[in-house]
Design an enzyme around this catalytic site. Sequence first.
Site, PDB file in Angstrom:
ATOM      1  N   ARG A  52       0.785  -1.225   0.000  1.00 61.79           N
ATOM      2  CA  ARG A  52       0.000   0.000   0.000  1.00 61.79           C
ATOM      3  C   ARG A  52       0.816   1.273   0.000  1.00 61.79           C
ATOM      4  O   ARG A  52       0.588   2.181  -0.789  1.00 61.79           O
ATOM      5  CB  ARG A  52      -0.908   0.079   1.233  1.00 61.79           C
ATOM      6  CG  ARG A  52      -2.281  -0.456   1.067  1.00 61.79           C
ATOM      7  CD  ARG A  52      -2.761  -0.959   2.406  1.00 61.79           C
ATOM      8  NE  ARG A  52      -1.866  -2.015   2.807  1.00 61.79           N
ATOM      9  CZ  ARG A  52      -2.020  -3.277   2.440  1.00 61.79           C
ATOM     10  NH1 ARG A  52      -3.048  -3.629   1.731  1.00 61.79           N
ATOM     11  NH2 ARG A  52      -1.144  -4.207   2.787  1.00 61.79           N
ATOM     12  N   THR A  53       1.760   1.346   0.917  1.00 60.38           N
ATOM     13  CA  THR A  53       2.423   2.632   1.094  1.00 60.38           C
ATOM     14  C   THR A  53       3.206   3.006  -0.166  1.00 60.38           C
ATOM     15  O   THR A  53       3.082   4.116  -0.676  1.00 60.38           O
ATOM     16  CB  THR A  53       3.331   2.605   2.337  1.00 60.38           C
ATOM     17  OG1 THR A  53       2.530   2.208   3.438  1.00 60.38           O
ATOM     18  CG2 THR A  53       3.927   3.965   2.614  1.00 60.38           C
ATOM     19  N   LYS A  81      25.641  -3.180  -0.905  1.00 59.88           N
ATOM     20  CA  LYS A  81      27.107  -3.078  -0.988  1.00 59.88           C
ATOM     21  C   LYS A  81      27.684  -2.359   0.227  1.00 59.88           C
ATOM     22  O   LYS A  81      28.877  -2.143   0.316  1.00 59.88           O
ATOM     23  CB  LYS A  81      27.504  -2.288  -2.241  1.00 59.88           C
ATOM     24  CG  LYS A  81      27.047  -2.864  -3.547  1.00 59.88           C
ATOM     25  CD  LYS A  81      27.546  -1.949  -4.680  1.00 59.88           C
ATOM     26  CE  LYS A  81      26.947  -2.319  -6.009  1.00 59.88           C
ATOM     27  NZ  LYS A  81      27.208  -1.257  -7.007  1.00 59.88           N
ATOM     28  N   ARG A 102      11.135   4.070   3.348  1.00 61.98           N
ATOM     29  CA  ARG A 102      10.784   3.110   4.415  1.00 61.98           C
ATOM     30  C   ARG A 102      12.047   2.323   4.760  1.00 61.98           C
ATOM     31  O   ARG A 102      12.780   1.905   3.865  1.00 61.98           O
ATOM     32  CB  ARG A 102       9.695   2.164   3.943  1.00 61.98           C
ATOM     33  CG  ARG A 102       9.528   0.975   4.884  1.00 61.98           C
ATOM     34  CD  ARG A 102       8.309   0.169   4.552  1.00 61.98           C
ATOM     35  NE  ARG A 102       7.098   0.902   4.904  1.00 61.98           N
ATOM     36  CZ  ARG A 102       5.883   0.369   4.848  1.00 61.98           C
ATOM     37  NH1 ARG A 102       5.712  -0.869   4.460  1.00 61.98           N
ATOM     38  NH2 ARG A 102       4.815   1.090   5.185  1.00 61.98           N
ATOM     39  N   HIS A 130       4.953   6.147  11.565  1.00 58.59           N
ATOM     40  CA  HIS A 130       4.457   5.992  10.192  1.00 58.59           C
ATOM     41  C   HIS A 130       3.490   7.144   9.912  1.00 58.59           C
ATOM     42  O   HIS A 130       2.282   6.953   9.829  1.00 58.59           O
ATOM     43  CB  HIS A 130       3.768   4.630  10.067  1.00 58.59           C
ATOM     44  CG  HIS A 130       3.498   4.182   8.668  1.00 58.59           C
ATOM     45  ND1 HIS A 130       3.569   5.013   7.562  1.00 58.59           N
ATOM     46  CD2 HIS A 130       3.150   2.953   8.178  1.00 58.59           C
ATOM     47  CE1 HIS A 130       3.267   4.319   6.479  1.00 58.59           C
ATOM     48  NE2 HIS A 130       3.019   3.074   6.824  1.00 58.59           N
TER      49      HIS A 130
END
Length: 304
Positions: A52-53, A81, A102, A130
Amino acid sequence: MMRSLIDIAELSLEEIDSLLATANDIIDNPQKYSEKCKGKKLATLFFEPSTRTRLSFEAAMYELGGNVLGFSEAQSSSAAKGESIADTAKTVSCYADIIAMRHPKEGAPLVASMNASIPVINAGDGGHNHPTQTLADLLTIKREKGRFDNLTVGLCGDLKFGRTVHSLINALRRYNNVKFVLISPNELRVPEYIRESLKKENFEIVETTDLEAAMPQLDILYMTRVQRERFFNEEEYLRLRDSYILTPEKLTNAKSDLSILHPLPRVNEISVGVDQDPRACYFKQVLNGKYMRMALILMLLGVE
Ligand code: NCD
C-alpha cells in the site's frame, strides 16, 4: 524553507486541516490536480516490504502528473554493498525532487532528511513511526465521524511494535477529549515512553486485554497486525499472533456508528466476514491514503 515529514507532530493542527481540505478537494475535483507535479520526480526508497504505502505514493505522484523512480527492496540498492543512508540520500537528491523512504531501522528517514537536499517523507521506520499512514487514518476518521474531538478510540493488537499506532496516538492526543482504550496482550503494550508522556499530560488512558469488554464504548476501533518481523523469537510470535480476531459476533455489542480501521495488511485480526459490515472502513482507508499523500506531496513541494 525545505521541509520533510518524519514525525506526525511536525505538522501543526492548521496544516493537518489544510491537508485534509486539499485531499477532499482532490476527491471532488481530481482533474484540477492532474498536472500539478508535471516534470517532478518522486523517489520511493523502500528497504522493507510494502504494498500500500509504496504503491499509493507512486499512484499519488502519477495522479499529480509527476514521475516516479526508486527501488522496493534493499537487496536491489547499493545498501547491499554497504552504502550509508546519508550517501544514498545525497545521491538520490541529484535525481529526484522528493523522497519517500521506508526502512527497518528507527531514525533512518531522519538521517536521510539531514543529508538530502530535497524533502524526505518517512514511509515507516522500524517499530517507531508511520506519519503518512496516520494522515490516511485522519482523513478516514474525519470523513466517517466528522470530528476528532470527543472520541473514544480503541487501539487493538500489537501496540508495542505497531508504528502506525504510535503515530496515530501522537496525532489524536492533540484534540479535545479524546480517550484511548489500549487493548493488547501484556507483552505487546504501548511502549513505556508513550504511556508515560500521556500520563504526564493527564490523558485518559485505559489499558486492557479484553476487546469484547471494551467494545460498547468505542467510537473507533483500530485493529493491527502482530508485527512478526520485529520479534526476536518466532515462538513468541506464534503464541501471540492470534490474540485478537475480530468477527461479526464480537461486534454485537458495538455502537451502530463504530468505525473499524486497520492500516493493513491484515493477517488474521479481522475475519473476512466483517468486510460486509458497513462499519468496516479499512478499504476506504487505503484510498484515503492516496489522496492524503497527494496533498502532502503538493505541500512539501510547495505547489499551489
Ligand atoms: C503498516 C506498516 O507498514 O507499518 N502497513 C502500512 O503501511 N499500511 C502496518 C503493518 O505492516 O502492519
